[in-house]
Motif scaffolding. Structure first.
Motif, PDB file in Angstrom:
ATOM      1  N   PRO A 218       0.832  -1.214   0.000  1.00  0.00           N
ATOM      2  CA  PRO A 218       0.000   0.000   0.000  1.00  0.00           C
ATOM      3  C   PRO A 218       0.859   1.254   0.000  1.00  0.00           C
ATOM      4  O   PRO A 218       1.750   1.399   0.830  1.00  0.00           O
ATOM      5  CB  PRO A 218      -0.833  -0.132   1.280  1.00  0.00           C
ATOM      6  CG  PRO A 218      -0.143  -1.156   2.109  1.00  0.00           C
ATOM      7  CD  PRO A 218       0.555  -2.070   1.161  1.00  0.00           C
ATOM      8  N   SER A 219       0.564   2.176  -0.929  1.00  0.00           N
ATOM      9  CA  SER A 219       1.474   3.305  -1.159  1.00  0.00           C
ATOM     10  C   SER A 219       0.751   4.606  -1.452  1.00  0.00           C
ATOM     11  O   SER A 219       1.272   5.459  -2.162  1.00  0.00           O
ATOM     12  CB  SER A 219       2.411   2.965  -2.342  1.00  0.00           C
ATOM     13  OG  SER A 219       3.113   1.782  -2.122  1.00  0.00           O
ATOM     14  N   SER A 220      -0.429   4.805  -0.913  1.00  0.00           N
ATOM     15  CA  SER A 220      -1.184   6.012  -1.240  1.00  0.00           C
ATOM     16  C   SER A 220      -0.597   7.265  -0.612  1.00  0.00           C
ATOM     17  O   SER A 220      -0.878   8.370  -1.076  1.00  0.00           O
ATOM     18  CB  SER A 220      -2.647   5.850  -0.815  1.00  0.00           C
ATOM     19  OG  SER A 220      -3.298   4.914  -1.651  1.00  0.00           O
ATOM     20  N   ALA A 221       0.211   7.143   0.445  1.00  0.00           N
ATOM     21  CA  ALA A 221       0.855   8.331   1.010  1.00  0.00           C
ATOM     22  C   ALA A 221       1.737   9.004  -0.026  1.00  0.00           C
ATOM     23  O   ALA A 221       1.869  10.226  -0.048  1.00  0.00           O
ATOM     24  CB  ALA A 221       1.676   7.952   2.244  1.00  0.00           C
ATOM     25  N   LEU A 222       2.321   8.207  -0.913  1.00  0.00           N
ATOM     26  CA  LEU A 222       3.250   8.726  -1.897  1.00  0.00           C
ATOM     27  C   LEU A 222       2.658   8.787  -3.297  1.00  0.00           C
ATOM     28  O   LEU A 222       2.977   9.671  -4.079  1.00  0.00           O
ATOM     29  CB  LEU A 222       4.500   7.846  -1.910  1.00  0.00           C
ATOM     30  CG  LEU A 222       5.809   8.485  -2.365  1.00  0.00           C
ATOM     31  CD1 LEU A 222       6.131   9.744  -1.584  1.00  0.00           C
ATOM     32  CD2 LEU A 222       6.936   7.466  -2.215  1.00  0.00           C
ATOM     33  N   PHE A 223       1.782   7.830  -3.623  1.00  0.00           N
ATOM     34  CA  PHE A 223       1.254   7.732  -4.980  1.00  0.00           C
ATOM     35  C   PHE A 223      -0.226   8.074  -5.102  1.00  0.00           C
ATOM     36  O   PHE A 223      -0.765   8.107  -6.197  1.00  0.00           O
ATOM     37  CB  PHE A 223       1.480   6.322  -5.528  1.00  0.00           C
ATOM     38  CG  PHE A 223       2.894   5.857  -5.447  1.00  0.00           C
ATOM     39  CD1 PHE A 223       3.889   6.506  -6.138  1.00  0.00           C
ATOM     40  CD2 PHE A 223       3.239   4.775  -4.656  1.00  0.00           C
ATOM     41  CE1 PHE A 223       5.205   6.082  -6.069  1.00  0.00           C
ATOM     42  CE2 PHE A 223       4.538   4.334  -4.577  1.00  0.00           C
ATOM     43  CZ  PHE A 223       5.528   4.994  -5.283  1.00  0.00           C
ATOM     44  N   GLY A 224      -0.931   8.222  -3.995  1.00  0.00           N
ATOM     45  CA  GLY A 224      -2.309   8.685  -4.040  1.00  0.00           C
ATOM     46  C   GLY A 224      -3.338   7.613  -4.326  1.00  0.00           C
ATOM     47  O   GLY A 224      -3.158   6.431  -4.037  1.00  0.00           O
ATOM     48  N   ASN A 225      -4.442   8.047  -4.924  1.00  0.00           N
ATOM     49  CA  ASN A 225      -5.583   7.173  -5.177  1.00  0.00           C
ATOM     50  C   ASN A 225      -5.182   5.971  -6.028  1.00  0.00           C
ATOM     51  O   ASN A 225      -4.388   6.090  -6.949  1.00  0.00           O
ATOM     52  CB  ASN A 225      -6.676   7.979  -5.884  1.00  0.00           C
ATOM     53  CG  ASN A 225      -8.048   7.343  -5.757  1.00  0.00           C
ATOM     54  OD1 ASN A 225      -8.212   6.288  -5.140  1.00  0.00           O
ATOM     55  ND2 ASN A 225      -9.043   7.983  -6.342  1.00  0.00           N
ATOM     56  N   TYR A 226      -5.768   4.839  -5.718  1.00  0.00           N
ATOM     57  CA  TYR A 226      -5.642   3.567  -6.440  1.00  0.00           C
ATOM     58  C   TYR A 226      -4.345   2.825  -6.151  1.00  0.00           C
ATOM     59  O   TYR A 226      -4.127   1.737  -6.704  1.00  0.00           O
ATOM     60  CB  TYR A 226      -5.775   3.760  -7.958  1.00  0.00           C
ATOM     61  CG  TYR A 226      -6.976   4.585  -8.356  1.00  0.00           C
ATOM     62  CD1 TYR A 226      -8.264   4.129  -8.120  1.00  0.00           C
ATOM     63  CD2 TYR A 226      -6.812   5.836  -8.943  1.00  0.00           C
ATOM     64  CE1 TYR A 226      -9.368   4.897  -8.466  1.00  0.00           C
ATOM     65  CE2 TYR A 226      -7.907   6.609  -9.298  1.00  0.00           C
ATOM     66  CZ  TYR A 226      -9.183   6.132  -9.056  1.00  0.00           C
ATOM     67  OH  TYR A 226     -10.276   6.892  -9.391  1.00  0.00           O
ATOM     68  N   ALA A 227      -3.464   3.339  -5.285  1.00  0.00           N
ATOM     69  CA  ALA A 227      -2.189   2.667  -5.033  1.00  0.00           C
ATOM     70  C   ALA A 227      -2.296   1.682  -3.874  1.00  0.00           C
ATOM     71  O   ALA A 227      -1.408   1.604  -3.023  1.00  0.00           O
ATOM     72  CB  ALA A 227      -1.093   3.695  -4.770  1.00  0.00           C
ATOM     73  N   THR A 228      -3.354   0.883  -3.847  1.00  0.00           N
ATOM     74  CA  THR A 228      -3.503  -0.114  -2.784  1.00  0.00           C
ATOM     75  C   THR A 228      -2.497  -1.247  -2.934  1.00  0.00           C
ATOM     76  O   THR A 228      -2.134  -1.897  -1.956  1.00  0.00           O
ATOM     77  CB  THR A 228      -4.925  -0.679  -2.769  1.00  0.00           C
ATOM     78  OG1 THR A 228      -5.268  -1.123  -4.089  1.00  0.00           O
ATOM     79  CG2 THR A 228      -5.929   0.374  -2.329  1.00  0.00           C
ATOM     80  N   GLY A 229      -2.068  -1.520  -4.164  1.00  0.00           N
ATOM     81  CA  GLY A 229      -1.106  -2.594  -4.378  1.00  0.00           C
ATOM     82  C   GLY A 229       0.318  -2.123  -4.514  1.00  0.00           C
ATOM     83  O   GLY A 229       1.250  -2.843  -4.188  1.00  0.00           O
ATOM     84  N   GLY A 230       0.501  -0.889  -4.992  1.00  0.00           N
ATOM     85  CA  GLY A 230       1.845  -0.372  -5.185  1.00  0.00           C
ATOM     86  C   GLY A 230       1.950   0.431  -6.466  1.00  0.00           C
ATOM     87  O   GLY A 230       0.971   1.051  -6.903  1.00  0.00           O
ATOM     88  N   ALA A 231       3.122   0.411  -7.101  1.00  0.00           N
ATOM     89  CA  ALA A 231       3.358   1.242  -8.281  1.00  0.00           C
ATOM     90  C   ALA A 231       4.462   0.637  -9.133  1.00  0.00           C
ATOM     91  O   ALA A 231       5.267  -0.183  -8.670  1.00  0.00           O
ATOM     92  CB  ALA A 231       3.730   2.668  -7.867  1.00  0.00           C
ATOM     93  N   LEU A 232       4.491   1.071 -10.390  1.00  0.00           N
ATOM     94  CA  LEU A 232       5.559   0.721 -11.324  1.00  0.00           C
ATOM     95  C   LEU A 232       6.080   2.004 -11.954  1.00  0.00           C
ATOM     96  O   LEU A 232       5.295   2.895 -12.285  1.00  0.00           O
ATOM     97  CB  LEU A 232       5.050  -0.199 -12.442  1.00  0.00           C
ATOM     98  CG  LEU A 232       4.473  -1.557 -12.044  1.00  0.00           C
ATOM     99  CD1 LEU A 232       3.834  -2.217 -13.262  1.00  0.00           C
ATOM    100  CD2 LEU A 232       5.554  -2.447 -11.460  1.00  0.00           C
ATOM    101  N   ASN A 233       7.395   2.077 -12.120  1.00  0.00           N
ATOM    102  CA  ASN A 233       7.990   3.199 -12.846  1.00  0.00           C
ATOM    103  C   ASN A 233       8.912   2.643 -13.925  1.00  0.00           C
ATOM    104  O   ASN A 233       9.899   1.967 -13.629  1.00  0.00           O
ATOM    105  CB  ASN A 233       8.791   4.113 -11.913  1.00  0.00           C
ATOM    106  CG  ASN A 233       9.378   5.292 -12.673  1.00  0.00           C
ATOM    107  OD1 ASN A 233       8.710   5.934 -13.474  1.00  0.00           O
ATOM    108  ND2 ASN A 233      10.653   5.588 -12.416  1.00  0.00           N
ATOM    109  N   PHE A 234       8.576   2.918 -15.198  1.00  0.00           N
ATOM    110  CA  PHE A 234       9.385   2.491 -16.329  1.00  0.00           C
ATOM    111  C   PHE A 234      10.335   3.625 -16.684  1.00  0.00           C
ATOM    112  O   PHE A 234       9.895   4.750 -16.923  1.00  0.00           O
ATOM    113  CB  PHE A 234       8.492   2.148 -17.517  1.00  0.00           C
ATOM    114  CG  PHE A 234       7.659   0.915 -17.300  1.00  0.00           C
ATOM    115  CD1 PHE A 234       8.067  -0.312 -17.798  1.00  0.00           C
ATOM    116  CD2 PHE A 234       6.465   0.973 -16.591  1.00  0.00           C
ATOM    117  CE1 PHE A 234       7.313  -1.449 -17.600  1.00  0.00           C
ATOM    118  CE2 PHE A 234       5.699  -0.159 -16.374  1.00  0.00           C
ATOM    119  CZ  PHE A 234       6.123  -1.384 -16.886  1.00  0.00           C
TER     120      PHE A 234
END
Length: 797
Positions: free
Chosen positions: A190-206
């Motif tokens: 969970p990463s909504s503190a940094l990535f906001g809405n919908y980031a319950t699973g995390g994030a990807l950066n290409f």
């Protein structure tokens, strides 16, 4: 192999317009081995600067970084050797405190990498499944997107810090060609503190390949089984204060399933101008065109009978194992005709265009201000079943943030604050598909006007409490507004012109806050320990608000935001240059998780959205990279997931008019779509000397365990084990024109196993006597049989 980005005191990241400000405080020793050298432009002479504006100390600091500076932090000081310019270059890498893996280009540069599925398996916590198109891959982090039928939800995606997740939370991987990238950061949990809405699973950066690493032009081609052919070109250069990289590709194929040929083109550009020593301007452009035919999904029985849907040309006579779709003969009501996907001409004709710009300004050596704007347009025409979705979805995304590096009470500090605003306004149609082939369209079924808006602020502090201990704290606040008008044209389905349309309004606002805490403790040069507690949230999408539990069109605005609270505990062990091992255990508690339930048979809609009150997600992630003998290398990524409902009652109406509603307690049931065990392991050898230097090979094993497909846990999708074999060769060509030549050949699915590449969740039914059963809705796409792929890449100076 799993290279974690980590340097304390860099900065943070904000989502949905707040661009990635990936800072890091982890893996200092690993970072020194994996991060490339960063070239810093020579500054203006100190005398040319207004003395009152810039202190002399800053001019001296700039003078010290005129040459390329390798990142070489030591165990005793995580920031030793880190210049301000290098710190700014790391703004778009993985943030401190996050559980994350970086997949480097070296892991997929010598093999065919057609879609993101070919590269993301290298990270633990990741699961992929085939979507509705050749490169439309469903990506799940810790099971986050496993139940979604198409596209990507419950995680957010960026390219070079520019968001490619639209404001409604939908991402699609059609535009991702792995050959364009130097690395991929996988952020888990969970990463909504940094990535906001919908980031319950995390994030990807290409991360696009920097122009200086291409330094010329590269042309490549690969092709193989089932008519696959991909021509691609990369160009890049760093000239003075300007650096650019350009990637283009044209990929085509017949597909290994009936009615699945495709034709897709991608352009990806990144350019950065250092206009002054204090100002940098970056432009990002992505465009993808997709033209593809689509097969229908099969039931499990049909999959066993005819997994590749061969001979499914006509419905009369119907070949065994061929799924069909019922189409209205006149395009709006009355009698229907069953047709196969080939007969109906089902497919997609989509375009995605993203244009972004970013301005970074340094007030001094410790403070950076950034402003970023992104225009993202998704244009679709998708006759994928009995109806076709047609629409244009333009979105706008703006962010502004400040990062300050310095000291607080004598402790090294990195402080971040940012604000953002993004919006998507669209009007989309649903039209009936009718017999006649080539996706002939009938009348208008419905129109949805929608507006999705998110705005908020993010704050983050990284503080080095001792030389070994770093603390991270962050918080995000966000308001999401959903407005929509769903108009159902009932006169089109009844044929009676005086029946007025049914108009359903929705106007819903959500406010969410997400805190995050993390601790990083480096015991010594070998051991790094990580602990994290963080939250995530994801609001419903506008389409969830227009169907009620009976399957009828209506107002479903009682839906709540899904939220999760997760705890991570892990370590990274790097005893020497030949071994890296990482382990993470996590436990996440979900509240009001958004799930899709089947509606009664005969309802105008097949499913509706519902909040499951409580569920728990837990698991273990392991990653290993072991160079156990010169030339030999073993890598592995393993994920264990145990996810189940703890509070959830599902109401199902029995079939037939006036059916009885039965309630079933799902507490303790496994969440469908979640494979409990997934493993990717690779053993490879590279000849490092002699006449065969540059020749290499590897064997790869992929294992996915069976998993439940329905809430009642009555049916499982079968698991599988696949073996891939690769032989490759690279040589440097010393001449006036050529730099290098890469050759490879790969055999996928060596033992020709039949396996399930995608299994969407299916609904449960109930008889009048209360006996549960399974919906006959199609769910499954088969994976590729044995395939041979060969390719080459030639680099020019």
């Amino acid at each position: 192999m799993f290279r974690y980005r980590a340097l304390a005191g860099v900065s943070a990241l904000a989502l949905c317009g707040v661009s990635l400000a990936f800072s890091s405080a982890t893996q200092a020793q690993t970072a020194s081995q994996s991060l490339p050298a960063v070239t810093v432009d020579a500054p203006r002479p100190a005398a040319a600067r207004p003395a009152a504006r810039k202190p002399a100390a800053r001019s001296a600091a700039r003078t010290q970084v005129r040459q390329p500076v390798p990142i070489t932090p030591t165990a005793s000081s995580l920031t030793a050797g880190i210049t301000p310019s290098v710190a700014r270059a790391l703004l778009y890498q993985a943030p401190a405190g996050q559980t994350q893996t970086t997949i480097d280009r070296s892991q997929f540069d010598n093999r065919p990498a057609f879609s993101v599925a070919d590269v993301l398996r290298e990270s633990p916590g990741i699961s992929v499944k085939q979507g509705n198109g050749p490169r439309d891959i469903g990506i799940s982090i810790r099971g986050s997107n496993a139940r979604n039928g198409f596209g990507i939800r419950n995680l957010v995606i960026f390219e070079d810090g520019f968001p490619v997740t639209q404001p409604d939370g939908l991402s699609r991987s059609d535009l991702i060609d792995p050959k364009a990238y130097s690395a991929i950061d996988v952020i888990r949990g969970p990463s909504s503190a940094l990535f906001g809405n919908y980031a319950t699973g995390g994030a990807l950066n290409f991360r696009t390949r920097p122009g200086r690493t291409i330094d010329g032009v590269e042309y490549g081609v690969e092709g193989g089984s089932f008519g696959y052919l991909n021509n691609y070109l990369a160009a890049g250069k760093k000239v003075g204060n300007f650096e650019y990289s350009l990637f283009t590709s044209d990929a085509r194929g017949d597909g290994f399933i009936g009615n699945s040929w495709f034709n897709t083109q991608t352009v990806n550009f990144l350019g950065t101008l250092h206009a002054t020593p204090d100002d940098r301007f970056t432009v990002k452009f992505i465009n993808n065109n997709l033209d593809t035919r689509l097969p229908l999904r099969q039931t499990l029985t049909q999959y066993y009978q005819n997994p590749y849907q061969q001979g499914c040309t006509t419905a009369t006579p119907l070949t065994l194992g061929c799924p069909t779709v019922a189409l209205f003969n006149n395009g709006f009501n009355g009698p229907t005709t069953l047709q196969t996907a080939t007969q109906a001409g089902l497919g997609r004709d989509d375009r995605r265009t993203i244009v972004g710009g970013r301005w970074e300004h340094d007030f001094d050596n410790t403070t950076t201000w950034r402003n970023q704007f992104v225009f993202d347009d998704r244009n679709i025409s998708q006759p994928t079943g009995s109806t076709s979705a047609i629409g244009d979805f333009p979105s706008y995304n703006y962010m502004s943030d400040i990062t300050k590096r310095g000291e607080i009470f004598g402790l090294e500090s990195s402080t971040y604050f940012g604000a953002f605003y993004n919006t998507l306004t669209a009007s989309s149609d649903s039209r009936f598909v009718m017999p006649g082939g080539n996706a002939t369209l009938g009348r208008l079924q419905s129109n949805t006007w929608s507006e999705t808006t998110n705005y908020g602020v993010r704050a983050r502090e990284e503080l080095k409490l001792t030389p070994q201990l770093t603390a991270v704290a962050g918080i995000g606040w966000e308001t999401t507004t959903l407005k929509g008008l769903n108009t159902i044209y009932k006169n089109q389905t009844t044929g009676t012109e005086n029946v007025p349309p049914l108009a359903i309004n929705a106007d819903k606002q959500f406010r969410n806050t997400a805190p995050e805490l993390a601790l990083l403790y480096r015991l010594n040069s070998e051991w790094l320990f990580r602990a994290r507690a963080a939250t995530g949230y994801g609001t419903p999408q506008i389409g969830n608000l227009f169907v009620v539990s009976t399957g009828e069109n209506g107002n479903n605005t009682n839906l709540k935001t899904q939220k999760n609270l997760g705890y991570d505990l892990g370590f990274d062990w790097t005893p020497n240059n030949t071994l890296k091992f990482s382990a993470t255990g996590f436990y996440e508690f979900f509240k009001d998780e958004l799930v899709t339930q089947a509606t009664p048979a005969g309802a105008p809609n097949t499913s509706y959205s519902f909040n499951a009150p409580r569920s728990e997600h837990r698991g273990v992630e392991l990653a290993a990279d072991w160079k156990f003998y010169p030339g030999w290398r073993f890598t592995a990524a393993y994920t264990y997931l145990d996810q189940y409902y703890t509070e959830y009652t599902e109401d199902i109406r029995s079939q037939g008019a006036g059916g009885t509603v039965f309630s079933f307690n799902r507490a303790g049931n496994k969440i469908p779509g979640i494979s409990p065990h997934e493993l990717t392991a690779r053993l490879g050898y590279e000849q490092m000397w002699g006449p065969l230097a540059g020749l290499g090979a590897f064997v790869e094993v992929q294992w996915k365990d069976s998993f439940y497909m329905d809430n009642a846990n009555l049916q499982k999708a079968p698991g599988y084990e696949l073996v891939n074999l690769n032989v490759h060769y690279k040589t440097d060509l010393i001449s006036d024109y050529f730099k290098s030549l890469n050759l490879f050949v790969e055999v996928r699915n060596v033992f020709d196993r039949t396996y399930v590449a995608s299994a969407n969740n299916i609904g449960n039914t109930v008889t009048a006597g209360g006996l549960q059963g399974l919906s006959t809705t199609g769910s499954i796409y088969a994976g590729s049989p044995r395939a041979f792929i060969a390719g080459m890449k030639l680099a020019f100076k």
